[in-house]
Write a protein that holds these residues in place. Structure first.
Motif, mmCIF file in Angstrom:
data_model
loop_
_atom_site.group_PDB
_atom_site.id
_atom_site.type_symbol
_atom_site.label_atom_id
_atom_site.label_comp_id
_atom_site.label_asym_id
_atom_site.label_seq_id
_atom_site.Cartn_x
_atom_site.Cartn_y
_atom_site.Cartn_z
ATOM 1 N N ARG A 147 4.064 14.147 -1.016
ATOM 2 C CA ARG A 147 3.312 15.387 -1.265
ATOM 3 C C ARG A 147 3.522 16.391 -0.144
ATOM 4 O O ARG A 147 3.714 17.584 -0.387
ATOM 5 C CB ARG A 147 1.818 15.071 -1.417
ATOM 6 N N ARG A 148 3.492 15.922 1.099
ATOM 7 C CA ARG A 148 3.672 16.822 2.245
ATOM 8 C C ARG A 148 5.057 17.443 2.233
ATOM 9 O O ARG A 148 5.235 18.636 2.523
ATOM 10 C CB ARG A 148 3.443 16.033 3.534
ATOM 11 N N THR A 149 6.061 16.643 1.888
ATOM 12 C CA THR A 149 7.429 17.149 1.841
ATOM 13 C C THR A 149 7.579 18.209 0.763
ATOM 14 O O THR A 149 8.185 19.266 0.993
ATOM 15 C CB THR A 149 8.403 15.985 1.579
ATOM 16 N N ASP A 170 0.868 -1.175 0.000
ATOM 17 C CA ASP A 170 0.000 0.000 0.000
ATOM 18 C C ASP A 170 0.909 1.230 0.000
ATOM 19 O O ASP A 170 1.601 1.509 0.982
ATOM 20 C CB ASP A 170 -0.895 -0.013 1.232
ATOM 21 N N TRP A 171 0.881 1.964 -1.089
ATOM 22 C CA TRP A 171 1.791 3.100 -1.241
ATOM 23 C C TRP A 171 1.205 4.410 -0.715
ATOM 24 O O TRP A 171 1.853 5.452 -0.797
ATOM 25 C CB TRP A 171 2.137 3.277 -2.724
ATOM 26 N N THR A 172 0.016 4.389 -0.159
ATOM 27 C CA THR A 172 -0.673 5.626 0.213
ATOM 28 C C THR A 172 0.158 6.493 1.152
ATOM 29 O O THR A 172 0.298 7.711 0.951
ATOM 30 C CB THR A 172 -2.030 5.308 0.862
ATOM 31 N N ALA A 173 0.713 5.886 2.196
ATOM 32 C CA ALA A 173 1.474 6.665 3.179
ATOM 33 C C ALA A 173 2.730 7.277 2.556
ATOM 34 O O ALA A 173 3.122 8.400 2.900
ATOM 35 C CB ALA A 173 1.841 5.787 4.365
ATOM 36 N N TYR A 174 3.361 6.559 1.621
ATOM 37 C CA TYR A 174 4.557 7.082 0.958
ATOM 38 C C TYR A 174 4.191 8.267 0.049
ATOM 39 O O TYR A 174 4.905 9.272 0.011
ATOM 40 C CB TYR A 174 5.222 5.980 0.134
ATOM 41 N N GLN A 175 3.090 8.132 -0.670
ATOM 42 C CA GLN A 175 2.648 9.224 -1.533
ATOM 43 C C GLN A 175 2.298 10.454 -0.709
ATOM 44 O O GLN A 175 2.610 11.583 -1.096
ATOM 45 C CB GLN A 175 1.448 8.751 -2.361
ATOM 46 N N THR A 176 1.649 10.237 0.437
ATOM 47 C CA THR A 176 1.297 11.349 1.315
ATOM 48 C C THR A 176 2.547 12.044 1.840
ATOM 49 O O THR A 176 2.624 13.276 1.882
ATOM 50 C CB THR A 176 0.438 10.845 2.489
ATOM 51 N N HIS A 177 3.531 11.254 2.240
ATOM 52 C CA HIS A 177 4.791 11.815 2.730
ATOM 53 C C HIS A 177 5.453 12.655 1.642
ATOM 54 O O HIS A 177 5.944 13.764 1.899
ATOM 55 C CB HIS A 177 5.710 10.675 3.158
#
Length: 225
Positions: free
Chosen positions: A12-14, A3-10
Protein backbone atom coordinates in the motif's frame (compact mmCIF):
# COMPACT_ATOMS: atom_id res chain seq x y z
CA UNK A 1 0.84 -19.18 9.52
CA UNK A 2 2.59 -16.28 7.83
CA UNK A 3 1.59 -12.83 9.06
CA UNK A 4 1.12 -10.84 5.87
CA UNK A 5 0.47 -7.48 7.56
CA UNK A 6 3.91 -6.00 6.92
CA UNK A 7 3.83 -7.08 3.25
CA UNK A 8 0.39 -5.56 2.73
CA UNK A 9 1.56 -2.33 4.37
CA UNK A 10 4.63 -2.21 2.14
CA UNK A 11 2.47 -2.74 -0.95
CA UNK A 12 0.00 0.00 0.00
CA UNK A 13 2.79 2.44 0.88
CA UNK A 14 4.58 1.74 -2.39
CA UNK A 15 1.43 2.28 -4.46
CA UNK A 16 0.73 5.53 -2.64
CA UNK A 17 4.07 7.02 -3.73
CA UNK A 18 3.91 5.89 -7.38
CA UNK A 19 2.90 7.98 -10.36
CA UNK A 20 -0.58 7.04 -11.70
CA UNK A 21 0.62 4.97 -14.68
CA UNK A 22 3.19 3.12 -12.55
CA UNK A 23 0.61 2.57 -9.81
CA UNK A 24 -1.85 0.99 -12.24
CA UNK A 25 0.82 -1.37 -13.55
CA UNK A 26 1.94 -2.38 -10.06
CA UNK A 27 -1.64 -2.94 -8.94
CA UNK A 28 -2.24 -5.18 -11.94
CA UNK A 29 0.87 -7.27 -11.36
CA UNK A 30 0.75 -7.39 -7.57
CA UNK A 31 3.30 -8.47 -5.00
CA UNK A 32 4.39 -12.11 -4.55
CA UNK A 33 7.12 -12.31 -1.89
CA UNK A 34 7.94 -16.03 -1.91
CA UNK A 35 8.66 -18.74 -4.46
CA UNK A 36 8.39 -21.49 -1.83
CA UNK A 37 5.66 -21.86 0.78
CA UNK A 38 6.78 -19.64 3.69
CA UNK A 39 4.67 -21.59 6.17
CA UNK A 40 6.84 -24.67 5.66
CA UNK A 41 10.20 -23.27 4.50
CA UNK A 42 10.83 -20.02 6.39
CA UNK A 43 12.73 -21.68 9.24
CA UNK A 44 16.36 -22.33 10.28
CA UNK A 45 18.28 -24.10 7.52
CA UNK A 46 21.75 -24.29 5.97
CA UNK A 47 20.62 -23.07 2.54
CA UNK A 48 18.35 -20.42 1.13
CA UNK A 49 17.74 -19.40 -2.51
CA UNK A 50 17.07 -15.89 -3.82
CA UNK A 51 16.27 -14.79 -7.37
CA UNK A 52 15.44 -11.35 -8.72
CA UNK A 53 11.63 -11.14 -8.92
CA UNK A 54 8.42 -13.05 -9.62
CA UNK A 55 7.48 -12.95 -13.30
CA UNK A 56 4.49 -11.01 -14.57
CA UNK A 57 3.10 -11.35 -18.07
CA UNK A 58 2.21 -8.08 -19.82
CA UNK A 59 -1.53 -7.28 -19.76
CA UNK A 60 -2.38 -10.01 -17.24
CA UNK A 61 -3.71 -9.26 -13.74
CA UNK A 62 -2.52 -11.26 -10.71
CA UNK A 63 -3.57 -11.61 -7.08
CA UNK A 64 -1.09 -10.65 -4.39
CA UNK A 65 0.73 -13.50 -2.69
CA UNK A 66 -1.37 -13.47 0.48
CA UNK A 67 -4.55 -13.86 -1.59
CA UNK A 68 -3.10 -16.48 -3.91
CA UNK A 69 -1.81 -18.70 -1.12
CA UNK A 70 -5.22 -18.82 0.53
CA UNK A 71 -6.46 -20.55 -2.61
CA UNK A 72 -3.34 -22.65 -3.24
CA UNK A 73 -1.77 -23.91 0.01
CA UNK A 74 1.72 -25.27 -0.50
CA UNK A 75 2.21 -23.36 -3.77
CA UNK A 76 5.76 -23.31 -5.14
CA UNK A 77 6.06 -20.79 -7.96
CA UNK A 78 8.73 -22.78 -9.76
CA UNK A 79 7.00 -26.12 -9.84
CA UNK A 80 3.32 -25.13 -9.73
CA UNK A 81 3.36 -22.05 -11.94
CA UNK A 82 2.89 -21.50 -15.68
CA UNK A 83 6.66 -21.64 -16.31
CA UNK A 84 7.07 -25.07 -14.67
CA UNK A 85 8.16 -26.74 -17.91
CA UNK A 86 10.43 -23.91 -18.99
CA UNK A 87 14.19 -23.64 -19.17
CA UNK A 88 14.56 -21.64 -15.96
CA UNK A 89 12.79 -24.18 -13.75
CA UNK A 90 14.57 -27.13 -15.33
CA UNK A 91 17.97 -25.55 -14.71
CA UNK A 92 17.02 -24.25 -11.27
CA UNK A 93 15.87 -27.68 -10.16
CA UNK A 94 19.24 -29.14 -11.22
CA UNK A 95 20.97 -26.32 -9.37
CA UNK A 96 19.20 -26.84 -6.05
CA UNK A 97 19.63 -30.60 -6.22
CA UNK A 98 23.36 -30.07 -6.80
CA UNK A 99 23.56 -27.76 -3.79
CA UNK A 100 21.67 -30.07 -1.44
CA UNK A 101 23.78 -33.02 -2.53
CA UNK A 102 27.09 -31.21 -2.05
CA UNK A 103 25.96 -29.75 1.28
CA UNK A 104 24.68 -33.18 2.41
CA UNK A 105 21.19 -31.80 3.08
CA UNK A 106 18.33 -34.26 3.28
CA UNK A 107 15.95 -31.82 1.61
CA UNK A 108 14.10 -31.62 -1.68
CA UNK A 109 14.01 -28.34 -3.64
CA UNK A 110 10.42 -27.65 -2.52
CA UNK A 111 11.61 -27.70 1.09
CA UNK A 112 14.25 -24.96 0.61
CA UNK A 113 13.34 -21.39 1.53
CA UNK A 114 13.13 -19.58 -1.80
CA UNK A 115 12.36 -15.89 -2.16
CA UNK A 116 12.96 -12.84 -4.37
CA UNK A 117 15.20 -9.80 -4.04
CA UNK A 118 12.19 -7.70 -5.09
CA UNK A 119 8.70 -8.96 -4.29
CA UNK A 120 6.95 -7.02 -7.05
CA UNK A 121 6.00 -8.94 -10.19
CA UNK A 122 7.58 -7.57 -13.33
CA UNK A 123 8.36 -8.60 -16.87
CA UNK A 124 12.10 -7.95 -16.49
CA UNK A 125 14.77 -5.89 -14.74
CA UNK A 126 13.95 -2.86 -16.87
CA UNK A 127 10.39 -2.84 -15.57
CA UNK A 128 11.60 -3.11 -11.98
CA UNK A 129 13.79 -0.07 -12.58
CA UNK A 130 10.79 1.73 -14.05
CA UNK A 131 8.92 1.06 -10.79
CA UNK A 132 11.83 2.68 -8.91
CA UNK A 133 14.25 0.41 -7.03
CA UNK A 134 14.26 2.65 -3.96
CA UNK A 135 10.47 2.65 -3.90
CA UNK A 136 10.19 -1.15 -4.06
CA UNK A 137 13.17 -1.90 -1.80
CA UNK A 138 12.51 -5.00 0.34
CA UNK A 139 15.75 -5.04 2.37
CA UNK A 140 13.95 -4.90 5.71
CA UNK A 141 12.32 -8.24 4.98
CA UNK A 142 15.55 -9.86 3.81
CA UNK A 143 17.31 -8.92 7.03
CA UNK A 144 14.50 -10.68 8.88
CA UNK A 145 14.81 -13.74 6.60
CA UNK A 146 18.52 -13.99 7.34
CA UNK A 147 17.87 -13.78 11.05
CA UNK A 148 15.24 -16.52 10.87
CA UNK A 149 16.97 -18.91 8.46
CA UNK A 150 20.58 -18.26 9.58
CA UNK A 151 21.87 -20.03 6.46
CA UNK A 152 25.36 -21.35 5.83
CA UNK A 153 24.95 -20.58 2.11
CA UNK A 154 22.82 -17.99 0.30
CA UNK A 155 22.46 -18.96 -3.35
CA UNK A 156 21.60 -15.93 -5.49
CA UNK A 157 20.33 -16.61 -9.01
CA UNK A 158 21.50 -13.58 -10.92
CA UNK A 159 24.84 -11.88 -10.22
CA UNK A 160 24.80 -8.63 -12.19
CA UNK A 161 24.29 -5.07 -10.93
CA UNK A 162 21.08 -3.98 -9.21
CA UNK A 163 18.40 -5.27 -9.26
CA UNK A 164 20.10 -8.68 -9.01
CA UNK A 165 19.76 -10.93 -5.97
CA UNK A 166 23.55 -11.06 -5.50
CA UNK A 167 23.83 -7.26 -5.53
CA UNK A 168 21.19 -6.99 -2.81
CA UNK A 169 22.72 -9.63 -0.54
CA UNK A 170 26.22 -8.17 -0.84
CA UNK A 171 24.77 -4.84 0.23
CA UNK A 172 23.02 -6.43 3.21
CA UNK A 173 26.43 -7.57 4.44
CA UNK A 174 28.18 -4.26 3.80
CA UNK A 175 29.46 -5.03 0.28
CA UNK A 176 32.34 -7.38 1.18
CA UNK A 177 35.03 -8.20 -1.38
CA UNK A 178 33.74 -10.23 -4.31
CA UNK A 179 35.65 -13.09 -5.94
CA UNK A 180 34.82 -13.97 -9.54
CA UNK A 181 35.32 -17.42 -11.05
CA UNK A 182 35.30 -17.86 -14.82
CA UNK A 183 33.33 -20.99 -15.75
CA UNK A 184 32.69 -20.69 -19.49
CA UNK A 185 32.73 -17.87 -22.06
CA UNK A 186 30.87 -14.91 -20.48
CA UNK A 187 29.77 -17.18 -17.61
CA UNK A 188 30.93 -16.37 -14.08
CA UNK A 189 30.26 -17.36 -10.50
CA UNK A 190 30.69 -14.54 -8.01
CA UNK A 191 30.90 -15.03 -4.28
CA UNK A 192 31.58 -13.16 -1.06
CA UNK A 193 32.37 -14.30 2.47
CA UNK A 194 31.07 -11.64 4.88
CA UNK A 195 32.71 -11.71 8.30
CA UNK A 196 30.46 -13.74 10.56
CA UNK A 197 27.96 -14.30 7.75
CA UNK A 198 27.09 -17.00 5.22
CA UNK A 199 28.82 -17.75 1.96
CA UNK A 200 26.93 -15.60 -0.55
CA UNK A 201 27.09 -17.05 -4.06
CA UNK A 202 25.96 -15.19 -7.18
CA UNK A 203 25.20 -17.37 -10.19
CA UNK A 204 24.34 -16.47 -13.79
CA UNK A 205 20.66 -16.07 -14.48
CA UNK A 206 19.32 -19.47 -15.46
CA UNK A 207 17.27 -18.19 -18.35
CA UNK A 208 20.57 -17.57 -20.15
CA UNK A 209 23.03 -20.11 -18.69
CA UNK A 210 22.86 -23.83 -18.09
CA UNK A 211 23.66 -25.20 -14.64
CA UNK A 212 26.09 -27.62 -16.30
CA UNK A 213 28.22 -24.68 -17.48
CA UNK A 214 29.23 -23.80 -13.91
CA UNK A 215 28.39 -26.99 -11.97
CA UNK A 216 31.99 -28.14 -11.42
CA UNK A 217 33.14 -24.79 -10.06
CA UNK A 218 30.06 -24.47 -7.86
CA UNK A 219 30.46 -27.99 -6.51
CA UNK A 220 34.09 -27.26 -5.65
CA UNK A 221 33.20 -23.98 -3.95
CA UNK A 222 30.54 -25.69 -1.82
CA UNK A 223 32.71 -28.70 -0.99
CA UNK A 224 35.79 -26.61 -0.11
CA UNK A 225 34.37 -23.33 1.20
Amino acid sequence: MTDWTAYQTHFRRTLATAEPDIRREMERLGMAPFASDPDTTLRPADLMVVSMKPFGVPDRAYPCGWEERKQRPGLHRWYDGPQAQGNFVREADQLVNLLTERMALDLRPRQIFNTYAYFYRARDAAQLKRFGLDRIDCSEFHRSFLETVSPRVVCCIGNGPAPSAFHLYRELFGSPETVQLACAPRTYIKYARPAGGPLVIGLPHLSYARTASFADQLADLITHP
